[in-house]
Design an enzyme around this catalytic site. Structure first.
Site, PDB file in Angstrom:
ATOM      1  CE  LYS A  59      -9.927 -25.550   8.270  1.00  0.00           C
ATOM      2  NZ  LYS A  59     -11.091 -25.355   7.449  1.00  0.00           N
ATOM      3  CG  LEU A  91     -11.297 -16.606  19.502  1.00  0.00           C
ATOM      4  CD1 LEU A  91     -10.581 -17.013  20.787  1.00  0.00           C
ATOM      5  CD2 LEU A  91     -11.767 -15.156  19.585  1.00  0.00           C
ATOM      6  N   PRO A  92      -9.527 -15.778  15.437  1.00  0.00           N
ATOM      7  CG  PRO A  92      -9.175 -13.518  14.946  1.00  0.00           C
ATOM      8  CD  PRO A  92      -9.646 -14.431  16.043  1.00  0.00           C
ATOM      9  CB  THR A  97      -8.351 -22.865  11.246  1.00  0.00           C
ATOM     10  OG1 THR A  97      -9.613 -23.327  10.786  1.00  0.00           O
ATOM     11  CG2 THR A  97      -7.239 -23.640  10.559  1.00  0.00           C
TER      12      THR A  97
HETATM   13  P1  NAD Z   1     -13.363 -13.222  11.667  1.00  0.00           P
HETATM   14  O1  NAD Z   1     -12.136 -12.391  11.684  1.00  0.00           O
HETATM   15  O2  NAD Z   1     -14.533 -12.800  10.860  1.00  0.00           O
HETATM   16  O3  NAD Z   1     -13.889 -13.428  13.182  1.00  0.00           O
HETATM   17  C1  NAD Z   1     -13.055 -13.532  14.306  1.00  0.00           C
HETATM   18  C2  NAD Z   1     -13.739 -12.751  15.428  1.00  0.00           C
HETATM   19  O4  NAD Z   1     -12.973 -12.942  16.632  1.00  0.00           O
HETATM   20  C3  NAD Z   1     -13.799 -11.257  15.171  1.00  0.00           C
HETATM   21  O5  NAD Z   1     -15.152 -10.819  15.237  1.00  0.00           O
HETATM   22  C4  NAD Z   1     -12.936 -10.648  16.279  1.00  0.00           C
HETATM   23  O6  NAD Z   1     -13.426  -9.393  16.747  1.00  0.00           O
HETATM   24  C5  NAD Z   1     -13.056 -11.722  17.340  1.00  0.00           C
HETATM   25  N1  NAD Z   1     -11.975 -11.669  18.321  1.00  0.00           N
HETATM   26  C6  NAD Z   1     -10.641 -11.569  18.112  1.00  0.00           C
HETATM   27  N2  NAD Z   1      -9.983 -11.571  19.292  1.00  0.00           N
HETATM   28  C7  NAD Z   1     -10.921 -11.659  20.261  1.00  0.00           C
HETATM   29  C8  NAD Z   1     -10.875 -11.689  21.671  1.00  0.00           C
HETATM   30  N3  NAD Z   1      -9.719 -11.619  22.332  1.00  0.00           N
HETATM   31  N4  NAD Z   1     -12.029 -11.785  22.350  1.00  0.00           N
HETATM   32  C9  NAD Z   1     -13.221 -11.846  21.701  1.00  0.00           C
HETATM   33  N5  NAD Z   1     -13.334 -11.825  20.362  1.00  0.00           N
HETATM   34  C10 NAD Z   1     -12.198 -11.723  19.648  1.00  0.00           C
HETATM   35  O7  NAD Z   1     -12.871 -14.682  11.248  1.00  0.00           O
HETATM   36  P2  NAD Z   1     -13.787 -15.898  10.717  1.00  0.00           P
HETATM   37  O8  NAD Z   1     -13.858 -15.873   9.233  1.00  0.00           O
HETATM   38  O9  NAD Z   1     -15.036 -15.959  11.520  1.00  0.00           O
HETATM   39  O10 NAD Z   1     -12.830 -17.129  11.100  1.00  0.00           O
HETATM   40  C11 NAD Z   1     -12.696 -17.592  12.444  1.00  0.00           C
HETATM   41  C12 NAD Z   1     -11.868 -18.870  12.434  1.00  0.00           C
HETATM   42  O11 NAD Z   1     -12.524 -19.841  11.604  1.00  0.00           O
HETATM   43  C13 NAD Z   1     -10.461 -18.684  11.866  1.00  0.00           C
HETATM   44  O12 NAD Z   1      -9.574 -19.446  12.638  1.00  0.00           O
HETATM   45  C14 NAD Z   1     -10.589 -19.224  10.445  1.00  0.00           C
HETATM   46  O13 NAD Z   1      -9.359 -19.717   9.951  1.00  0.00           O
HETATM   47  C15 NAD Z   1     -11.596 -20.332  10.625  1.00  0.00           C
HETATM   48  N6  NAD Z   1     -12.377 -20.686   9.414  1.00  0.00           N
HETATM   49  C16 NAD Z   1     -12.873 -19.699   8.614  1.00  0.00           C
HETATM   50  C17 NAD Z   1     -13.608 -20.055   7.481  1.00  0.00           C
HETATM   51  C18 NAD Z   1     -14.175 -18.985   6.561  1.00  0.00           C
HETATM   52  O14 NAD Z   1     -14.624 -19.334   5.464  1.00  0.00           O
HETATM   53  N7  NAD Z   1     -14.239 -17.731   6.983  1.00  0.00           N
HETATM   54  C19 NAD Z   1     -13.853 -21.404   7.179  1.00  0.00           C
HETATM   55  C20 NAD Z   1     -13.352 -22.386   8.046  1.00  0.00           C
HETATM   56  C21 NAD Z   1     -12.615 -22.007   9.169  1.00  0.00           C
END
Ligand code: NAD
Length: 302
Positions: free
Chosen positions: A169, A65-66, A94
């Site tokens: 992290k 999740l975000p 994260t």
């Molecule tokens: P993203 O915004 O693409 O995905 C998050 C998803 O969570 C979305 O599809 C959203 O609709 C869903 N969501 C939000 N609230 C929700 C709820 N209550 N119920 C169900 N679904 C819900 O973000 P991401 O890039 O996939 O990143 C996710 C996590 O991973 C973050 O914490 C980010 O910091 C971490 N991260 C990202 C990367 C990267 O390169 N993108 C790398 C390492 C870590």
């Protein structure tokens, strides 16, 4: 067949859930975005109509999740009241260390095993199943966590007890954010001094300036063909994401009474790059700001 509930099917979670399904597990997938659920269904997952529906018969629950508030509410309001207490709960988002510890305490109080397991590696690694996981959990639970994570991982390391995965992290990403700016400053200076930046890369890669930001992710186009610098800083690890992680590090440092002045300076510089339109660009694109190459606001498209 192991029953996995996967909540959060965004840029990262989509590929991670697909790899769970590819490994032969039954994956119940849920996201607030119907389009994300459809993509997961196309990758072999089953559509869940709600979080409660996804977790009701799960052996493993994985969340991606975000940020902290999403994780706190999803666990308190949906997962803990609806999952069987035998389920192993793993949060890969994260988030801040305090939220990770608070959710772990609530989960434990309700009889669950819980791990914070944030990842290193971007969307490409999520799709390829080659993420590195840093795990905070009870020692007795680590083998089960490692097994649950295996289809998504190239390396899984237990950092310590609950919250230690998130601590690892944000410390790692603080090093990365700072080192990238150092490399960019040096490349920009080399250019101003009339030294070919590609030659500087060759020299520093074999000297004491060597680091991952220089040799594996070079912000100057050319020396590392796979790096985002070769595609206009598109894709990769967004500046906005780096900024989020540096803010988490600063908050954690303030609470712990730790001095992290270079982390604070790096946060300020990425925030400036973000305000100048770089938020969606790979974080190594900050090189263009440090070279003084950003176009005026009216000429920018993003
Ligand atoms: P993203 O915004 O693409 O995905 C998050 C998803 O969570 C979305 O599809 C959203 O609709 C869903 N969501 C939000 N609230 C929700 C709820 N209550 N119920 C169900 N679904 C819900 O973000 P991401 O890039 O996939 O990143 C996710 C996590 O991973 C973050 O914490 C980010 O910091 C971490 N991260 C990202 C990367 C990267 O390169 N993108 C790398 C390492 C870590």
């Amino acid at each position: 067949m192991t029953r996995v509930a996967f909540i959060g099917l965004g840029n990262m979670g989509g590929g991670m859930a697909a790899n769970q399904a590819k490994s032969g597990r039954e994956v119940m997938a849920f996201d607030l975005s119907p389009a994300a659920v459809e993509r997961a269904a196309g990758a072999g997952c089953r559509r869940a109509g709600s979080i409660a529906d996804a977790v009701s018969a799960a052996e493993v629950v994985i969340t991606m999740l975000p940020a902290g508030p999403h994780v706190r509410s999803v666990y308190a309001e949906h997962i803990l009241p609806n999952a069987p207490p035998t389920a192993l709960l793993i949060d890969c988002s994260t988030i801040d260390v305090d939220s990770a510890r608070a959710v772990a305490a609530q989960a434990k109080a309700a009889g669950f095993r819980f791990a914070d397991a944030p990842v290193s590696g971007g969307v490409a690694a999520a799709d390829a199943g080659t993420l590195a996981f840093m795990v905070g959990c009870d020692e007795a639970d680590f083998a089960a966590v490692e097994d649950a994570i295996r289809p998504m991982s190239r390396a899984t390391i237990r950092a310590g007890d609950h919250g230690a995965g998130q601590a690892a992290k944000i410390c790692n990403n603080m090093v990365l954010g700072i080192s990238m700016i150092g490399v960019c400053e040096a490349l920009a200076l080399a250019e101003k001094l009339g030294l070919d930046p590609v030659k500087f890369h060759e020299i520093s890669s074999q000297s004491s300036g060597q680091c991952w930001s220089l040799t594996s992710y070079c912000p100057w186009p050319g020396p590392v063909p796979a790096a985002p610098s070769n595609r206009g800083y598109e894709g990769g690890f967004a500046t906005a994401m780096m900024l989020k992680d540096l803010k988490l590090a600063q908050d954690a440092a303030a609470k712990a009474g730790a001095a992290a002045p270079l982390g604070a300076a790096a946060e300020g510089l990425y925030a400036l790059f973000d305000r100048l339109g770089g938020g969606g660009k790979d974080f190594s694109g900050i090189l263009e700001m440090l070279r003084g190459n950003l176009p005026p606001a009216q000429q920018r498209t993003s």
